[in-house]
Design an enzyme around this catalytic site. Structure first.
Site, short mmCIF file in Angstrom:
data_model
loop_
_atom_site.label_atom_id
_atom_site.label_comp_id
_atom_site.label_asym_id
_atom_site.label_seq_id
_atom_site.Cartn_x
_atom_site.Cartn_y
_atom_site.Cartn_z
N GLU A 95 -9.54 -1.90 5.42
CA GLU A 95 -10.15 -1.56 6.71
C GLU A 95 -11.43 -2.40 6.88
OE1 GLU A 95 -8.48 0.17 8.71
OE2 GLU A 95 -7.86 2.14 7.96
N ASP A 143 0.83 -1.21 0.00
CA ASP A 143 0.00 0.00 0.00
C ASP A 143 0.86 1.25 0.00
OD1 ASP A 143 0.93 -0.36 2.60
OD2 ASP A 143 -1.05 -0.86 3.41
C1 GLP Z 1 -0.29 0.01 8.56
C2 GLP Z 1 -0.08 -0.64 7.18
C3 GLP Z 1 -0.17 -2.11 7.30
C4 GLP Z 1 0.54 -2.50 8.58
C5 GLP Z 1 -0.33 -2.11 9.74
C6 GLP Z 1 0.33 -2.29 11.11
O1 GLP Z 1 -1.12 1.10 8.53
N1 GLP Z 1 -0.93 -0.20 6.13
O2 GLP Z 1 0.38 -2.74 6.17
O3 GLP Z 1 0.75 -3.87 8.62
O4 GLP Z 1 -0.84 -0.83 9.56
O5 GLP Z 1 1.21 -1.26 11.39
P1 GLP Z 1 2.18 -1.29 12.63
O6 GLP Z 1 3.16 -2.38 12.37
O7 GLP Z 1 2.85 0.06 12.65
O8 GLP Z 1 1.37 -1.56 13.83
#
Ligand code: GLP
Length: 204
Positions: free
Chosen positions: A115, A54
């Protein structure tokens, strides 16, 4: 072995078996220690292709994250690095599909930026981000987070041959439990992973 070491071991295994593997990669704070170990692992990325999950619709925050965390430190060819764009699913299909997908999970059960409410049939598209996701990611990155992103879909993820999910921290436990053990539902997009036959959960 830590979950991060296990993740790197699975990536190394994939690259050993298939030097021209297609890897789908995640951003986020969970991935930072994984990429730190990956930088030290001395793997050969010269034939590998990467496809990130993404990116925000404005700016290149995730591309910059990936450059700093990984791409500037390994021998990957810049033309083999991909970020979501129009026609991403076709690009992946034409490349032969994804061999290994590394996922994180959001506190609300999102995978990539799918989401709650995302369809199991979704493909790469522009998505609206949850306010909770924007608040959390803004706290983590210190930057303002746009309201939209372009993200691979659930169907794009389920097409990957092998999937690993890396998740650490208590705040993820409810989402992880829902994803793994509750009914499959778009309320927890990660629960769609129950329909895939090769998912490894690395949880701490
Ligand atoms: C983000 C990304 C995801 C990621 C998730 C967890 O927003 N879009 O691909 O795996 O949220 O993020 P974090 O590892 O910072 O908790």
């Amino acid at each position: 072995m830590s979950i991060e070491q296990q993740a790197v071991e699975l990536i190394a295994q994939t690259l050993r078996d298939k030097p021209a593997a297609n890897l789908m990669l995640a951003t986020g704070s969970t991935m930072e220690p994984v990429y730190a170990l990956l930088r030290e692992a001395g793997l050969d990325f010269s034939l590998a292709n990467t496809f990130n999950l993404d990116e925000y619709i404005e700016g290149n925050q995730f591309r910059e994250f990936m450059n700093a965390q990984l791409f500037e430190h390994v021998n990957i060819c810049s033309t083999n690095v991909h970020f979501p764009t129009l026609g991403y699913d076709e690009l992946i299909y034409d490349a032969g599909g994804i061999d290994l997908c590394i996922l994180g999970i959001g506190v609300n059960g999102h995978i990539a930026f799918n989401e709650p409410g995302a369809s199991i049939n979704s493909r790469t598209r522009v998505v609206e981000l949850d306010v909770s996701t924007r608040v959390r990611n803004s706290q983590l990155s210190g930057a303002e987070i746009p309201s939209k992103a372009i993200s691979v879909g659930i169907a794009t993820i389920l097409d990957c041959k092998q999937i690993i999910v890396v998740a650490s921290g208590k705040e993820k436990h409810e989402a992880i439990n829902n994803a793994r053990y509750s009914d499959i539902s778009d309320k927890c997009p990660a629960s769609f992973l129950q329909t895939h036959s090769d998912v490894t959960w690395l949880v701490s």
